[in-house]
Design a protein around this motif. Structure first.
Motif, short mmCIF file in Angstrom:
data_model
loop_
_atom_site.label_atom_id
_atom_site.label_comp_id
_atom_site.label_asym_id
_atom_site.label_seq_id
_atom_site.Cartn_x
_atom_site.Cartn_y
_atom_site.Cartn_z
N GLU A 220 0.83 -1.22 0.00
CA GLU A 220 0.00 0.00 0.00
C GLU A 220 0.86 1.26 0.00
O GLU A 220 0.56 2.24 -0.69
N HIS B 275 0.76 3.90 -3.01
CA HIS B 275 0.42 5.30 -2.76
C HIS B 275 1.53 6.23 -3.25
O HIS B 275 1.25 7.26 -3.90
N ALA C 281 -6.08 11.64 0.53
CA ALA C 281 -7.01 10.60 0.98
C ALA C 281 -7.53 9.77 -0.19
O ALA C 281 -7.63 8.54 -0.10
N GLU C 282 -7.85 10.42 -1.30
CA GLU C 282 -8.31 9.70 -2.49
C GLU C 282 -7.20 8.81 -3.04
O GLU C 282 -7.45 7.68 -3.47
N ARG D 190 -4.76 7.46 -1.36
CA ARG D 190 -4.61 6.31 -0.47
C ARG D 190 -5.75 5.31 -0.67
O ARG D 190 -5.56 4.09 -0.58
N GLU D 191 -6.93 5.82 -0.96
CA GLU D 191 -8.07 4.94 -1.21
C GLU D 191 -7.85 4.10 -2.47
O GLU D 191 -8.13 2.89 -2.48
N ALA E 157 -5.16 1.47 -1.62
CA ALA E 157 -5.67 0.40 -0.76
C ALA E 157 -6.56 -0.57 -1.54
O ALA E 157 -6.46 -1.80 -1.37
N ALA E 158 -7.42 -0.03 -2.38
CA ALA E 158 -8.32 -0.88 -3.16
C ALA E 158 -7.54 -1.75 -4.15
O ALA E 158 -7.84 -2.94 -4.32
#
Length: 221
Positions: A107, A111, A202-203, A205-206, A209-210
């Motif tokens: 992750e 990122h 934040a986006e 990282r999202e 993560a996905a």
């Protein structure tokens, strides 16, 4: 005017007559300025005079080092492509020693790759590359090889190492790398609207993560 010579990585560069670190630094400054101007104006709208002003050199100096506008554009694009790829490969080195928490390491790498890809230089490189498909198709292929292909190869190497340690079930590292990168760059292009919109950390990282969650669902031990 200098002659084209291959560097240590096999890439061709054009050196100015006389050589020396001062000439190399000046050439580097010109190429950096050129990329800035081409990103600002596009190929058609950019002029050598503005590049010279951006670099803080005389216009004839630009011609002495890079010959003409087309060569200046090609060299600036190649230099920017190598710089973006260098950043990404440096990020991927995190996977040489991922530590005990492999999902967290993946992750983090995902990122940080996205941070490079959504940076100003990478976005400008994509715009300029796509914008010149008709006029410079060979340059598009060259930039693709210096960025996407090189990054995918480096990621495949890192994934193979992790798989050899028994921490991933990866029979084809090249395919696994291609799929992971697609799960990162696809959503990035969609959410940024091809680079015209800035996304938040934040986006980013999202997305990372996905992508890693899906990747590990397929390739986890």
């Amino acid at each position: 005017m200098g002659r084209a010579t291959p560097d240590s990585a096999g890439r061709t560069t054009t050196g100015a007559a006389g050589g020396g670190s001062g000439q190399i630094d000046k050439r580097r400054a010109i190429l950096t300025a050129a990329f800035t101007v081409f990103a600002r104006r596009g190929y058609a709208g950019a002029c050598v005079k503005e590049v010279a002003q951006e670099a803080g050199v005389a216009k004839p100096t630009v011609y002495n080092h890079l010959r003409d506008k087309e060569n200046l554009f090609r060299q600036a694009m190649q230099t920017a492509a190598d710089a973006v790829a260098d950043e990404c490969v440096a990020v991927l080195d995190r996977l040489r020693a991922p530590g005990d928490d492999l999902p967290a390491a993946l992750e983090d790498v995902a990122h940080r790759l996205l941070q490079v890809c959504r940076g100003e230089r990478a976005v400008a490189l994509r715009w300029l590359t796509h914008g010149q498909v008709a006029e410079f198709p060979d340059l598009v292929v060259d930039v693709h090889g210096r960025t996407a292909v090189r990054i995918a190869d480096a990621l495949a190497d890192r994934l193979a190492r992790v798989a050899l340690a028994g921490r991933l079930r990866v029979a084809d590292p090249a395919r696994a790398a291609e799929q992971l990168l697609a799960m990162l760059t696809g959503p990035l292009e969609l959410r940024t609207r091809l680079g015209t919109r800035r996304i938040s950390v934040a986006e980013s990282r999202e997305i990372a993560a996905a992508a890693v969650d899906t990747f590990l669902s397929a390739y986890g031990p």
